[in-house]
Each structure stands twice: as structure tokens, then as C-alpha cells.
Scaffold this motif. Structure first.
Motif, PDB file in Angstrom:
ATOM      1  N   LEU A  44      79.910 -11.920 -22.178  1.00  0.00           N
ATOM      2  CA  LEU A  44      80.242 -13.804 -22.511  1.00  0.00           C
ATOM      3  C   LEU A  44      81.948 -13.737 -21.980  1.00  0.00           C
ATOM      4  CD1 LEU A  44      80.221 -12.574 -26.498  1.00  0.00           C
ATOM      5  CD2 LEU A  44      78.370 -13.896 -25.253  1.00  0.00           C
ATOM      6  N   ARG A  45      81.920 -12.996 -22.001  1.00  0.00           N
ATOM      7  CA  ARG A  45      83.820 -13.624 -20.143  1.00  0.00           C
ATOM      8  C   ARG A  45      83.263 -14.379 -19.241  1.00  0.00           C
ATOM      9  NH1 ARG A  45      88.992 -10.364 -20.922  1.00  0.00           N
ATOM     10  NH2 ARG A  45      89.575 -11.301 -19.441  1.00  0.00           N
ATOM     11  N   LYS A  46      83.355 -15.397 -19.272  1.00  0.00           N
ATOM     12  CA  LYS A  46      83.696 -16.424 -17.993  1.00  0.00           C
ATOM     13  C   LYS A  46      84.140 -15.729 -16.604  1.00  0.00           C
ATOM     14  CE  LYS A  46      83.519 -20.429 -20.695  1.00  0.00           C
ATOM     15  NZ  LYS A  46      84.479 -21.692 -21.164  1.00  0.00           N
ATOM     16  N   ASP A  47      84.970 -15.046 -16.829  1.00  0.00           N
ATOM     17  CA  ASP A  47      85.721 -14.462 -15.685  1.00  0.00           C
ATOM     18  C   ASP A  47      85.264 -13.316 -16.013  1.00  0.00           C
ATOM     19  OD1 ASP A  47      87.193 -13.625 -18.176  1.00  0.00           O
ATOM     20  OD2 ASP A  47      89.258 -13.397 -16.822  1.00  0.00           O
ATOM     21  N   PHE A  48      83.844 -12.995 -16.018  1.00  0.00           N
ATOM     22  CA  PHE A  48      83.185 -11.517 -16.196  1.00  0.00           C
ATOM     23  C   PHE A  48      83.377 -10.324 -14.432  1.00  0.00           C
ATOM     24  CE2 PHE A  48      79.376  -8.188 -15.990  1.00  0.00           C
ATOM     25  CZ  PHE A  48      80.003  -7.166 -16.562  1.00  0.00           C
ATOM     26  N   LEU A  49      82.804 -11.591 -14.103  1.00  0.00           N
ATOM     27  CA  LEU A  49      82.467 -11.184 -12.113  1.00  0.00           C
ATOM     28  C   LEU A  49      84.025 -10.850 -12.106  1.00  0.00           C
ATOM     29  CD1 LEU A  49      80.221 -13.585 -10.612  1.00  0.00           C
ATOM     30  CD2 LEU A  49      79.381 -11.074 -11.828  1.00  0.00           C
ATOM     31  N   ALA A  50      84.994 -11.482 -12.046  1.00  0.00           N
ATOM     32  CA  ALA A  50      86.263 -11.577 -11.847  1.00  0.00           C
ATOM     33  C   ALA A  50      86.888  -9.857 -12.040  1.00  0.00           C
ATOM     34  CB  ALA A  50      87.394 -12.452 -11.601  1.00  0.00           C
ATOM     35  N   ILE A  51      87.438 -10.076 -13.172  1.00  0.00           N
ATOM     36  CA  ILE A  51      86.981  -8.723 -14.322  1.00  0.00           C
ATOM     37  C   ILE A  51      85.770  -7.185 -12.843  1.00  0.00           C
ATOM     38  CG2 ILE A  51      86.871  -6.815 -15.837  1.00  0.00           C
ATOM     39  CD1 ILE A  51      87.295  -9.604 -17.392  1.00  0.00           C
ATOM     40  N   VAL A  52      85.154  -7.579 -13.058  1.00  0.00           N
ATOM     41  CA  VAL A  52      84.027  -6.825 -12.379  1.00  0.00           C
ATOM     42  C   VAL A  52      84.654  -6.675 -10.838  1.00  0.00           C
ATOM     43  CG1 VAL A  52      82.248  -5.710 -11.472  1.00  0.00           C
ATOM     44  CG2 VAL A  52      81.816  -6.911 -13.240  1.00  0.00           C
ATOM     45  N   GLU A  53      85.183  -7.120  -9.624  1.00  0.00           N
ATOM     46  CA  GLU A  53      85.440  -7.162  -8.192  1.00  0.00           C
ATOM     47  C   GLU A  53      87.193  -6.819  -8.196  1.00  0.00           C
ATOM     48  OE1 GLU A  53      85.251 -11.965  -7.255  1.00  0.00           O
ATOM     49  OE2 GLU A  53      83.429 -11.239  -6.515  1.00  0.00           O
ATOM     50  N   THR A  54      88.347  -7.001  -9.579  1.00  0.00           N
ATOM     51  CA  THR A  54      89.177  -6.756  -9.232  1.00  0.00           C
ATOM     52  C   THR A  54      89.198  -5.020  -9.577  1.00  0.00           C
ATOM     53  OG1 THR A  54      90.145  -8.972 -10.426  1.00  0.00           O
ATOM     54  CG2 THR A  54      91.509  -6.579 -10.906  1.00  0.00           C
ATOM     55  N   ILE A  55      88.164  -4.532 -10.634  1.00  0.00           N
ATOM     56  CA  ILE A  55      88.583  -3.674 -11.301  1.00  0.00           C
ATOM     57  C   ILE A  55      88.016  -2.777 -10.353  1.00  0.00           C
ATOM     58  CG2 ILE A  55      87.540  -1.988 -12.344  1.00  0.00           C
ATOM     59  CD1 ILE A  55      87.679  -3.531 -15.079  1.00  0.00           C
TER      60      ILE A  55
END
Length: 337
Positions: free
Chosen positions: A84-95
Motif C-alpha cells: 500500500l506504500r506509494k514508495d514500495f518499489l523504492a523501499i525494495v530497491e534501497t534495501i
């Protein structure tokens, strides 16, 4: 994305006083969920009166970087519903770009899987757990409050199409609700690379009556599997708490998560951070250790790692579920289960 190093500042690895080492972080990125599961949020998500923001992308990078520098190899993104987080993909890429992180796993209710799973994979999600509490669409709706069964099942098929070799499917075991589907679940995974995991219902503050009515020991299923020739598989060090059984006639596997089993905590290898920046040493129990004041800048890594290590030394050897002590947890959505 290029691997981003965060220097280990000399603090010890994440080892507690019982010599358990922690390779696995369960990170909640939101408390919000769009399902209304009877065993978790039967009234749906209720926004708190005093709103507090969820961890930002930079705060997530700093906390996971600290864990990685201290030996953590696997991060599972949980919620609520993390996608549901709009920045979900960015979170995955960062981690996934952080040095030392080898696996980025996702636990989801699957409602966006069919549409988005290819993007999840490209961003760096290495494995997926999706919740399916019943193979009967009507029972699925009764348990989750959402008429999304066919949508979730299509999402699982789509995950295989985009290259996932195995999908883990979670089902909360409930007496007289879905336990009667055990054989149906087994047949479903006979020719599919699915690890079907049955999770014992756990007692939380808001669900005492529900627990008393529907709790069923997973040991009953374990005994049934062993009688049918299923074999208990040895765990890898970053595996979660499931006991996984395989059978020569089945492509899929069966996993059982039994928190009331004796010595359940002996092999604990995971810690939790809530969506609002608190370290939780156990799914049940304490208020949590606030980390957010140490997530303001990268220069705080020394103190952050020191606080993580110091807090870990207070982790208990066992939870107290069998004694009826389920701590302060009102529901599992608040910490990612």
C-alpha cells in the motif's frame, strides 16, 4: 543498483546472551491494511487518534544498514499491507542495494500481485509469502472480508510466470473454519512449487474469545503428515520459524508454524522493527525500543548499532504464550506478524 556500503563501526554482531545470532529482520513499513481478517483486524484498519508518520525511505535505509553491518542478511517487508506504500518499489530497491543484504522477502495479502509482481521482482523482491486462508472463495471472503480470492490466485500464477521458482502461502489455522481443508491444500500443492504454511492462531489482546473458540494445535497436522510419509526438512540459518515437511510424491511442501510448541524460541534468528521505528525483540511482550531519534542522519550509525546490541541483551530466552501471557500486542497488524 550499485551496492551501498554502510560501515560496521565496531559494535558486536547481533548475538544475544543465549548465543542466538540474528540474521533476519522483519521490517513493517505500514500499519495500514485493506483486508479485514477475522483473526487480526475484524473491524478493518482504524487510524490512530494521534497520528505518527511511518518510517521514511531514508530512515528505512539507515535502520536496515545498521542491521546489515551487524550481520543481518535477510529482510522481510511486512505490514499491514506493505504494498500500500506509494514508495514500495523504492523501499525494495534501497534495501536490496545495501551491502550484506542477500534476500529481500515480502509478506502480502496478494491483492496487487497479478498487476505488480513483475515490478516487485525487478526491484529486488527475492521471495514472496502470500496469505490464502481458504481455497473456498466464500470461506475466503468470510475470513478476510474481501471478495478477492480469484484475484489472489491469479497473482500466484503470475508470480510463477515472471520467474519466481517457489511461492510460500500462509494460512492461519482455525478449528472448524479451514482445518477441514487440509487435504484440499495438500492436493493443491501436489504439482505446484508452493510451500503451504499453516500458522497456529495466536492469542492477542483483542481476540481472547476468538482464540478460545478457534485455536487448534499444529501438532495434530504434524502427526498426520508423518504418518503419511512426509519428512521434516533441515532449516537454513536465515529460515523463519516454520517446520517444513516434504514428500517424494509432492512438488510442493507443507510448513507448520507452532509458537506454542516447547522450545519454539530456541532457534530464534529474527528481530522486528515497527513501521514507526521501534525495535521489538519478540512478537509478543514489550513496548519496544525507540530507534527513531537515531535515524536522523548517517552519522548516528555508531550510537544506533550500540543501541541495537544493548537492547538485544535484554531479549528473553522464551516467550510466555503457553502461560497465557501474550504481552501488550492488541493485534498482529501493528507489528507485521
Amino acid at each position: 543498483m550499485q551496492s551501498i556500503p554502510i560501515k560496521n563501526v565496531g559494535t558486536n554482531r547481533l548475538v544475544d546472551k543465549f548465543q542466538r545470532e540474528y540474521y533476519y529482520l522483519r521490517l513493517s513499513v505500514t500499519d495500514v491494511c485493506n483486508f479485514k481478517c477475522t483473526y487480526c483486524l475484524p473491524s478493518g484498519y482504524q487510524p490512530p487518534v494521534q497520528k505518527e508518520s511511518f518510517l521514511s525511505l531514508d530512515e528505512i535505509r539507515r535502520i536496515v544498514g545498521a542491521f546489515a553491518a551487524m550481520g543481518t542478511e535477510k529482510v522481510r517487508l511486512t505490514g499491514g499491507e506493505p504494498t500500500l506504500r506509494k514508495d514500495f518499489l523504492a523501499i525494495v530497491e534501497t534495501i536490496s542495494a545495501l551491502e550484506g543484504i542477500k534476500k529481500v522477502a515480502l509478506t502480502t495479502n496478494g491483492y496487487r500481485m497479478e498487476k505488480d509482481v513483475e515490478r516487485w521482482k525487478k526491484a529486488g523482491v527475492s521471495s514472496i509469502n502470500v496469505s490464502v486462508d481458504s481455497l473456498d472463495p466464500r470461506q475466503f471472503y468470510s475470513i478476510t472480508g474481501e471478495n478477492k480470492f480469484h484475484q489472489v490466485m491469479k497473482g500466484i500464477e503470475r508470480a510463477f510466470e515472471v520467474g519466481y521458482e517457489k511461492i510460500k502461502v500462509n494460512s492461519v489455522l482455525m478449528k472448524n473454519l479451514n482445518d477441514q481443508e487440509f487435504d484440499r491444500f495438500k492436493n493443491w500443492v501436489k504439482d505446484k512449487p508452493i510451500q503451504m504454511r499453516f500458522i497456529e492462531l495466536m492469542q492477542t489482546g483483542e481476540m481472547d474469545q476468538f482464540f478460545n473458540r478457534y485455536h487448534l494445535s499444529g501438532q495434530i497436522l504434524a502427526e498426520k503428515l508423518l504418518k503419511e510419509g512426509w519428512i521434516l526438512r533441515q532449516k537454513d540459518r536465515t529460515d523463519g520459524p516454520a517446520k517444513v515437511f516434504s514428500h517424494p510424491d509432492y512438488l510442493g511442501e507443507i510448513g507448520l508454524i507452532m509458537p506454542y510448541e516447547k522450545n519454539f524460541c530456541a532457534s530464534c534468528n529474527r528481530l522486528r522493527v515497527s513501521a514507526k521505528g521501534k525495535l521489538h525483540l519478540c512478537l509478543f511482550g514489550e513496548e519496544g525500543v525507540d530507534l527513531r531519534d537515531l535515524l536522523v542522519s548517517d552519522e548516528q550509525q555508531v550510537i544506533l548499532q550500540s543501541r541495537l546490541y544493548a537492547a538485544l541483551q535484554g531479549k528473553r530466552e522464551h516467550h510466555l504464550l503457553a502461560q497465557g501471557n501474550r504481552g501488550i500486542r492488541t493485534n498482529l497488524a501493528s507489528i507485521g506478524g
